[in-house]
Motif scaffolding. Structure first.
Motif, short mmCIF file in Angstrom:
data_model
loop_
_atom_site.label_atom_id
_atom_site.label_comp_id
_atom_site.label_asym_id
_atom_site.label_seq_id
_atom_site.Cartn_x
_atom_site.Cartn_y
_atom_site.Cartn_z
N ILE A 238 0.84 -1.20 0.00
CA ILE A 238 0.00 0.00 0.00
C ILE A 238 0.88 1.24 0.00
O ILE A 238 0.62 2.21 -0.72
N LYS A 239 1.93 1.22 0.80
CA LYS A 239 2.85 2.36 0.82
C LYS A 239 3.46 2.60 -0.56
O LYS A 239 3.56 3.75 -1.02
N ASP A 240 3.84 1.53 -1.21
CA ASP A 240 4.44 1.66 -2.55
C ASP A 240 3.46 2.28 -3.54
O ASP A 240 3.84 3.13 -4.36
N ALA A 241 2.19 1.86 -3.47
CA ALA A 241 1.18 2.40 -4.39
C ALA A 241 0.94 3.88 -4.13
O ALA A 241 0.80 4.68 -5.06
N ILE A 242 0.90 4.26 -2.86
CA ILE A 242 0.69 5.67 -2.50
C ILE A 242 1.88 6.51 -2.95
O ILE A 242 1.71 7.59 -3.53
N THR A 243 3.08 6.01 -2.71
CA THR A 243 4.29 6.75 -3.10
C THR A 243 4.38 6.91 -4.60
O THR A 243 4.72 7.99 -5.11
N ALA A 244 4.06 5.86 -5.34
CA ALA A 244 4.11 5.93 -6.81
C ALA A 244 3.09 6.94 -7.33
O ALA A 244 3.39 7.75 -8.22
N ALA A 245 1.88 6.92 -6.77
CA ALA A 245 0.85 7.87 -7.21
C ALA A 245 1.23 9.29 -6.82
O ALA A 245 0.96 10.25 -7.57
N ALA A 246 1.88 9.46 -5.67
CA ALA A 246 2.32 10.79 -5.24
C ALA A 246 3.43 11.32 -6.15
O ALA A 246 3.47 12.52 -6.45
N ASP A 247 4.33 10.44 -6.57
CA ASP A 247 5.38 10.86 -7.50
C ASP A 247 4.77 11.35 -8.82
O ASP A 247 5.20 12.35 -9.39
N ASP A 248 3.76 10.63 -9.30
CA ASP A 248 3.08 11.04 -10.53
C ASP A 248 2.34 12.37 -10.33
O ASP A 248 2.31 13.22 -11.23
#
Length: 321
Positions: A238-248
């Motif tokens: 979940i952290k990885d998905a949030i971080t990836a979306a935040a980077d985008d």
């Protein structure tokens, strides 16, 4: 016994900006990206716009660390009551060009991450704000000089603006954006400082008739914060998905090529809705304003002391001043 299905987990995202703001659409896209990536994990983010969760933006340093809301947009310039040192990072009007903004953003992001960590808040992403043209919107008569501005009551949105205008002999008071419409309609203030790009999102065209450009402004980015303990206990996927979306999200918003074009389009639309655009404030008045801003920046850092002095020094170094 039959195993019970796990309950779906939903994080509430507190967004104090109106739903009509461009940044709110970008935050919706961020949530959608996370939800799509985690569709098979019974996890989702639900965005609540316009302060609909009832959390004052000035209270976020007190609320987010308690976990009362799972995720929130935060803006340093609203948090001066509890963290006055944050007001020494970006002072409204001190950074005015895209080149200056790009030179300081990495330093500012580093500072905010450090500062929020001291409040037990993990920074999981940022949202960039366009470079803005700030104008004075007035109810009853056009105002486009500092001399005229001294004869009216002016709405602003941050303490450093109050200090800057006070130095210029202008009576300014902080009124939250959600209260600005009523304050103008009822005559609590005569004029409001506001970017034309966002004026229609709070219907300023309904309560003001005149506008004039005063100064360009590059702003501190918004931060997306999560309580430290919640973030640390969150599933790594979940952290990885949030971080990836935040980077985008940062990549999408950290773009400034269309800012002037968007400003002019906003002014044209406001003109069609009845706003009369007057002459810009004279260059001499704008130079006085910038000088007052510089004095305010130094004063706020000295007043807060400690980390505030370091924050300002780091920003000035990045600016080459």
């Amino acid at each position: 016994m039959l195993a019970q299905p796990a309950l779906a987990e939903e994080w509430r995202f507190n967004n104090f900006l109106p739903e009509t703001r461009p940044e709110s659409a970008q935050i919706d896209k961020f949530a959608q990206d996370v939800n799509t990536a985690l569709a098979d994990r019974d996890f989702s983010i639900e965005v609540y716009h316009g302060g609909s969760l009832g959390i004052p933006n000035t209270d976020l340093l007190r609320v987010v660390p308690t976990g009362a809301v799972e995720m929130s947009l935060m803006w340093s310039n609203y948090l001066g009551r509890d963290a006055p040192e944050l007001g020494s990072v970006f002072v409204q009007g001190a950074i005015s060009t895209v080149d200056e903004l790009k030179s300081v953003l990495p330093v500012a992001q580093e500072i905010y991450t450090e500062a929020y960590d001291d409040w037990d808040i993990t920074t999981v992403g940022f949202v960039a704000i366009p470079t803005l043209s700030v104008s004075v919107f007035c109810r009853n008569e056009p105002v486009n000089t500092l001399e005229q501005l001294r004869d009216v009551k002016l709405r602003v949105w941050a303490r450093e603006q109050v200090e800057t205008f006070t130095k210029l002999g202008v009576a300014a008071q902080i009124i939250p954006q959600e209260e600005t419409y009523v304050a103008l309609r009822t005559g609590v203030v005569d004029c409001a400082l506001y970017p034309a790009l966002y004026a229609s999102t709070i219907s300023l065209q309904e309560v003001t008739k005149y506008a004039s450009f005063l100064y360009p402004m590059a702003s501190a980015p918004y931060t997306i914060g999560v309580q430290d303990a919640l973030w640390e206990s969150t599933d790594p996927a979940i952290k990885d998905a949030i971080t990836a979306a935040a980077d985008d999200l940062w990549e999408r918003t950290n773009q400034y090529d269309a800012d002037i074009e968007n400003e002019m389009a906003a002014r044209e639309k406001l003109s069609e809705q009845g706003i009369v655009w007057g002459e810009d404030f004279p260059q001499a008045d704008r130079e006085q304003f910038v000088e007052a801003v510089s004095e305010t920046w130094a004063m706020l850092a000295e007043e807060a002391g400690g980390e505030a002095l370091d924050y300002r020094a780091r920003m000035l170094e990045a600016l080459g001043r």
